[in-house]
Design a protein around this motif. Sequence first.
Motif, PDB file in Angstrom:
ATOM      1  N   PHE A   1      -2.569   8.457  -8.837  1.00 31.32           N
ATOM      2  CA  PHE A   1      -3.841   7.808  -9.162  1.00 31.32           C
ATOM      3  C   PHE A   1      -4.668   7.555  -7.900  1.00 31.32           C
ATOM      4  N   PHE A   2      -4.029   7.001  -6.887  1.00 32.96           N
ATOM      5  CA  PHE A   2      -4.776   6.684  -5.665  1.00 32.96           C
ATOM      6  C   PHE A   2      -5.093   7.944  -4.861  1.00 32.96           C
ATOM      7  N   GLU A   3      -4.224   8.974  -4.953  1.00 34.82           N
ATOM      8  CA  GLU A   3      -4.533  10.245  -4.309  1.00 34.82           C
ATOM      9  C   GLU A   3      -5.754  10.895  -4.961  1.00 34.82           C
ATOM     10  N   THR A   4      -5.918  10.669  -6.256  1.00 41.25           N
ATOM     11  CA  THR A   4      -7.064  11.231  -6.976  1.00 41.25           C
ATOM     12  C   THR A   4      -8.356  10.494  -6.649  1.00 41.25           C
TER      13      THR A   4
ATOM     14  N   VAL B   1     -16.776   2.401   2.451  1.00 36.50           N
ATOM     15  CA  VAL B   1     -16.049   3.335   1.588  1.00 36.50           C
ATOM     16  C   VAL B   1     -14.820   3.881   2.313  1.00 36.50           C
ATOM     17  N   GLY B   2     -14.932   4.108   3.624  1.00 34.10           N
ATOM     18  CA  GLY B   2     -13.785   4.579   4.412  1.00 34.10           C
ATOM     19  C   GLY B   2     -12.646   3.575   4.400  1.00 34.10           C
ATOM     20  N   GLY B   3     -13.005   2.265   4.472  1.00 32.68           N
ATOM     21  CA  GLY B   3     -11.970   1.219   4.407  1.00 32.68           C
ATOM     22  C   GLY B   3     -11.255   1.226   3.067  1.00 32.68           C
ATOM     23  N   ILE B   4     -12.028   1.454   1.989  1.00 36.28           N
ATOM     24  CA  ILE B   4     -11.405   1.529   0.659  1.00 36.28           C
ATOM     25  C   ILE B   4     -10.470   2.740   0.583  1.00 36.28           C
ATOM     26  N   MET B   5     -10.886   3.860   1.225  1.00 41.81           N
ATOM     27  CA  MET B   5     -10.040   5.058   1.236  1.00 41.81           C
ATOM     28  C   MET B   5      -8.721   4.784   1.970  1.00 41.81           C
ATOM     29  N   ILE B   6      -8.821   4.077   3.101  1.00 41.68           N
ATOM     30  CA  ILE B   6      -7.603   3.749   3.857  1.00 41.68           C
ATOM     31  C   ILE B   6      -6.674   2.868   3.023  1.00 41.68           C
ATOM     32  N   LEU B   7      -7.267   1.891   2.326  1.00 39.60           N
ATOM     33  CA  LEU B   7      -6.476   1.008   1.475  1.00 39.60           C
ATOM     34  C   LEU B   7      -5.788   1.811   0.361  1.00 39.60           C
ATOM     35  N   CYS B   8      -6.555   2.728  -0.245  1.00 42.31           N
ATOM     36  CA  CYS B   8      -5.969   3.589  -1.295  1.00 42.31           C
ATOM     37  C   CYS B   8      -4.833   4.443  -0.742  1.00 42.31           C
ATOM     38  N   SER B   9      -5.013   4.924   0.492  1.00 38.54           N
ATOM     39  CA  SER B   9      -3.972   5.741   1.130  1.00 38.54           C
ATOM     40  C   SER B   9      -2.692   4.936   1.342  1.00 38.54           C
ATOM     41  N   LEU B  10      -2.852   3.685   1.803  1.00 44.90           N
ATOM     42  CA  LEU B  10      -1.685   2.832   2.044  1.00 44.90           C
ATOM     43  C   LEU B  10      -0.946   2.522   0.744  1.00 44.90           C
ATOM     44  N   VAL B  11      -1.721   2.203  -0.308  1.00 41.68           N
ATOM     45  CA  VAL B  11      -1.088   1.919  -1.608  1.00 41.68           C
ATOM     46  C   VAL B  11      -0.394   3.169  -2.140  1.00 41.68           C
TER      47      VAL B  11
END
Length: 578
Positions: A27-30, A55-65
């Motif tokens: 889900f987060f990879e998508t 938006v980049g910060g949200i991407m980093i957070l999604c990557s970590l999750v």
Amino acid sequence: MQITRGMGKRYWFFTILTPVSMIGEVFFETVIPYLMSFIIDKGIAMHDIKYVLTVGGIMILCSLVSLLCGIGGSRFSAIASQGFSHNLRSNLFKKVQTFSFKNVDHFSTASLVTRLTTDVTNAQNVYQLLIRICFRAPFMLLAGSIMAFRINAELSLIFLVSVPFLALAIAFISSKAYPRFSVMLSRYDKLNTIVQENLIAIRVVKAFVRQDYENEKFDEAANDLRKNQVKAEKLILWLLPIMQIVIYSSLIAVYWLGGRQVVFGSMLAGELVSFLTYVMQILMSLMMIGMIFVSVVLSRASVNRIVEVLNEEPDIVQPKKDAVINVKDGSVDFENVSFSYSENKDKAVLRNIDLHIKSGAVVGIVGGTGSGKTSLVSLISRLYDCSEGTVKVGGVDVKQYDLVTLRDSVAVVLQKNILFSGTIKQNLLWGNKEAKDTDILDACKASDASSFIDTFPEKYETELGQGGVNLSGGQKQRLCIARALLKKPKILILDDSTSAVDTSTEKRIRDSLADLLPETTKIIIAQRITSVQNADVIIVLNDGKIDGMGNHHQLLESNKIYQEVFESQKDNSDADLD
């Protein structure tokens, strides 16, 4: 499904957590490529650095999750699959323990070893794959396809051509590969049989200087396995290039058509970047699905072999109800008994045996090799069941007894003396785990085992090698007799179990048995006349039938086979014959 029975709540919990973690990771990879398109088309295009950073910060957070979900899924799947293999091996081993000798003969020892090791490992690997990748890949395919269609439905039509083609290729290769892997596993059985025989008989191999012969035999089996393994995997190898052709062809089409749309303004650059990422996710998921099919093909033969063992019905089972739990005495009756190791009654090893042994009697059994001596006594404790007729112990059909009750009342010292790794005392306690030291001492004195045990520095705590390799044949025989005596059985069967001791030691053992177990029925199978000449009754077997019966002197007068055995041993100057 029977193969997953007994998984346990703990492992089922981790099994469920694994796909949940995998779906979270996907889900987060998508989400990440979707956010990337906003950074390119809005943040960078509008030169809005704040928007890019947000938006980049949200991407980093999604990557970590996503990373945490991936780590969790890997850990959960490892725990679940290890638990699955542990419980599966345990269930298989327990199932094998219920088998009769006939069931074991059906599979062969080497095949059962392969199924408990190699086949379970294959099943474990595919189980881990199914609970992890089998959820990740389809969900990634679905999520990536939805996002790709959302961005550009026209470009997404490429997959409507590539996916069916790939599915057909996988199905075709899988169907052709399965029979080859079944043959390959049968070659594993053959190889294990050769290894097992060689290790068990290593002394014989060296004594006859047959190492070169054994090496050639092993090389031939190993080469046969290699050829079948190559033949099986050669077909599977076609799957990877086919998948790569489909993937790269799809990528070329997307690059070409997508690039044209960006140039002509019908598609934004950020959308193309996101679309390409989703394309890669879709194609990677297709590759993973392909690998799942390969693994399933590899393990399908193993799973079927495991299920065969789990579905095997034990040839000898407990009575369904009202099992007899008390053996009255040691009397034994064979009533018109016939027995065959196969379903073919024409190949019976025992025919029409009528025999009645009183409780407490001493019975000798003699006969040539293959006359059915061991087969006869194996029916008493239900190591096998007779094909026809009835075997009774204590006046009750053996099939009506609780198996534990029956076998606790019958002690058998087999021709082949089996000892286990551990101390002498631990081996003796197999006869009776509650036996006291005084009981052990009495049993060892009766079997004349104490005479050599007392010479060891550690005495009863002496460690035995595997199979008792640090003992002589006669010492192993005496320990096995002592182990049987600790059961205090109603019936004691000695199957040529004093063949490795001298006649004087054998006589001491016979005299001690009469004193220690006066009311126990003793059945002695022997090649030497001296072992049975003082028995109450001696049975002469020939070709599965009773050829003669009586005491020593009666048989000397009336039975030709007994006379010939007696004369041949007398000619060899056996001083104890009279």
